[in-house]
Design a protein around this motif. Structure first.
Motif, short mmCIF file in Angstrom:
data_model
loop_
_atom_site.label_atom_id
_atom_site.label_comp_id
_atom_site.label_asym_id
_atom_site.label_seq_id
_atom_site.Cartn_x
_atom_site.Cartn_y
_atom_site.Cartn_z
N PHE A 121 6.45 57.40 33.69
CA PHE A 121 7.53 57.52 33.31
C PHE A 121 7.97 57.34 31.86
O PHE A 121 7.29 56.29 31.19
CB PHE A 121 8.72 56.95 34.21
CG PHE A 121 8.95 57.39 35.57
CD1 PHE A 121 8.23 58.50 35.94
CD2 PHE A 121 9.65 56.52 36.49
CE1 PHE A 121 8.52 58.99 37.25
CE2 PHE A 121 9.71 57.18 37.91
CZ PHE A 121 8.98 58.19 38.33
N THR A 122 8.61 57.93 31.17
CA THR A 122 9.09 57.83 29.93
C THR A 122 10.36 57.19 29.63
O THR A 122 10.53 56.17 28.78
CB THR A 122 9.12 59.02 28.95
OG1 THR A 122 10.11 60.16 29.43
CG2 THR A 122 7.86 59.72 28.69
N ASP A 123 11.13 57.15 30.95
CA ASP A 123 12.51 56.36 30.87
C ASP A 123 11.99 55.00 31.11
O ASP A 123 11.60 54.82 32.15
CB ASP A 123 13.35 57.05 31.95
CG ASP A 123 14.80 56.52 32.18
OD1 ASP A 123 14.72 55.16 32.26
OD2 ASP A 123 15.64 57.11 31.92
N LYS A 127 11.07 53.25 34.98
CA LYS A 127 9.67 52.92 34.96
C LYS A 127 9.74 51.22 35.70
O LYS A 127 9.04 51.22 36.46
CB LYS A 127 8.94 52.98 33.75
CG LYS A 127 7.71 52.52 33.70
CD LYS A 127 6.68 52.78 32.48
CE LYS A 127 5.59 51.97 32.55
NZ LYS A 127 4.90 52.34 31.31
N LEU A 128 10.52 50.61 35.02
CA LEU A 128 10.34 49.22 35.39
C LEU A 128 11.02 48.98 36.77
O LEU A 128 10.37 48.41 37.51
CB LEU A 128 11.50 48.45 34.30
CG LEU A 128 11.66 47.11 34.39
CD1 LEU A 128 10.46 46.33 34.28
CD2 LEU A 128 12.60 46.39 33.51
N ILE A 129 12.16 49.42 37.12
CA ILE A 129 12.69 49.31 38.47
C ILE A 129 11.83 49.81 39.67
O ILE A 129 11.68 49.22 40.56
CB ILE A 129 14.40 49.79 38.50
CG1 ILE A 129 14.76 49.26 39.82
CG2 ILE A 129 14.36 51.25 38.39
CD1 ILE A 129 16.24 49.56 40.02
N ARG A 181 13.23 65.24 36.31
CA ARG A 181 12.10 64.95 36.97
C ARG A 181 11.97 63.70 37.37
O ARG A 181 11.90 63.21 38.31
CB ARG A 181 10.88 65.52 36.55
CG ARG A 181 9.62 65.10 37.22
CD ARG A 181 8.27 65.59 36.35
NE ARG A 181 7.20 64.90 36.97
CZ ARG A 181 6.92 63.50 36.62
NH1 ARG A 181 7.32 62.75 35.76
NH2 ARG A 181 5.92 63.14 37.20
N GLU A 182 12.09 62.69 36.32
CA GLU A 182 11.97 61.33 36.55
C GLU A 182 13.06 60.89 37.28
O GLU A 182 12.84 59.88 38.20
CB GLU A 182 11.73 60.70 35.28
CG GLU A 182 10.67 60.92 34.33
CD GLU A 182 10.42 59.91 33.10
OE1 GLU A 182 11.26 59.05 32.89
OE2 GLU A 182 9.26 60.39 32.44
N LEU A 183 14.29 61.08 37.07
CA LEU A 183 15.28 60.54 38.03
C LEU A 183 15.17 61.04 39.50
O LEU A 183 15.23 60.16 40.45
CB LEU A 183 16.62 61.11 37.68
CG LEU A 183 17.97 60.69 38.23
CD1 LEU A 183 18.26 59.24 38.34
CD2 LEU A 183 19.23 61.45 37.86
#
Length: 323
Positions: A121-123, A127-129, A181-183
């Motif tokens: 992920f770029t967000d 990515k962290l959570i 997409r990432e969400l």
């Protein structure tokens, strides 16, 4: 049941999973074990007469055992009279997956794929959570089922269901490039995470029932609480956390199906639809695979008591293609 014949007089041996075991007393006052043994192909009732812990050992639900005994008919059904029994040893090389219905892919394989997707992920917040929640729950995720009954109620079923939705989400995003997409993928990975606390599950990967938390709160509420807790600990932007919490709370679509709220943005709606799609396709496939060609299944409760037709044009035993 897959037993190996030892002689031509009905003596067999093999490995089994204990699905039930109850100590009883015979009419002569002797203790015996009344057991149900099984593997992926079926079950059989078994009796261990004149049972003693000192001579035979202690056995519990979901133990894998090696037995030797004779099979005979009792009230029209096969029954196994156990002559010898012991617990399986590491040197026997048996796997729990050989005795319970399991996902077509290993938990390790599916887990690593989800971690790889989240790690790309770029967000930074997403990515962290997502990676942190996956890391902290790795051991349970490797074998946890997605349900007590109904869809994906198999060993590794939770990861199978999760990765299936992620693959569907990735396909949707190629058709609708305006979707985040990432969400959407983050919501897909986390939507059922609280099922890890909703069910009572043994090492076999099969749920035996609901936990107290599962009964009182349910996995949607507990999932949103999990996301909120991690977001606070990791310093995730509140705006991002709220979107994820909403997706978890709304992924059942309608309040009558357990949703706390209806989906209120595109990614939440897509997650709800894909979750429903994957669960229904799984239920239909399982039912059709057991039906005769050109015949109908029994009524499926999860499909509004519909009967499903087996047109037999494809092989329902083909596994979900995730890799």
């Amino acid at each position: 049941m897959n037993f190996t014949p030892v002689d031509n007089k009905g003596l067999v041996d093999g490995f089994c999973l204990i699905k039930s075991a109850e100590r009883k007393t015979s009419s002569k006052g002797d203790a015996y074990l009344d057991m149900t043994l099984g593997d992926r192909d079926g079950e059989i009732n078994a009796k261990l007469w004149r049972y003693s812990e000192e001579a035979h050992g202690v056995y519990a639900l979901n133990d894998i055992v090696k037995i030797r005994g004779t099979i005979s008919q009792y009230n029209g059904a096969d029954q196994l009279r156990i002559e010898r029994i012991r617990k399986a040893l590491p040197s026997d090389g048996v796997r729990i997956e050989d005795f319970v219905q399991s996902a077509a892919y290993s938990g390790e394989q599916m887990y690593e794929e989800l971690m790889s997707i989240a790690d790309s992920f770029t967000d930074k917040d997403l990515k962290l959570i997502v990676t942190k929640i996956l890391e902290d729950n790795r051991l349970k995720l490797l074998y946890w089922p997605a349900a007590f009954r109904l869809h994906h109620a198999v060993r590794g079923g939770l990861l199978l269901h999760t990765l299936s939705i992620v693959r569907l989400a990735e396909g949707v995003c190629t058709v609708y490039p305006f979707v985040d997409r990432e969400l959407l993928v983050s919501g897909a990975i986390l939507h059922d995470i609280a099922k890890l606390a909703e069910f009572e599950v043994s090492d076999s990967g099969i749920a035996s029932g609901y936990s107290v938390q599962g009964n009182l709160l349910g996995h949607l509420a507990m999932g949103a609480m999990t996301v909120e807790k991690y977001a606070e600990q990791l310093g995730i932007k509140r705006e991002t956390a709220v979107l994820l919490e909403h997706m978890v709370l709304s992924h059942h679509g309608e309040p009558e199906y357990g949703a706390a709220v209806r989906p209120m943005f595109i990614e939440a709606e897509l997650l709800s639809e894909l979750d429903l799609m994957d669960s229904r396709v799984y239920e239909m496939r399982e039912a059709v695979a057991a039906a005769k060609p050109e015949d109908f299944t029994a009524r499926i409760w999860a499909m509004d008591n519909r009967k499903i037709f087996n047109h037999s044009r494809t092989d329902m035993n083909n596994d979900t293609k995730l890799f």
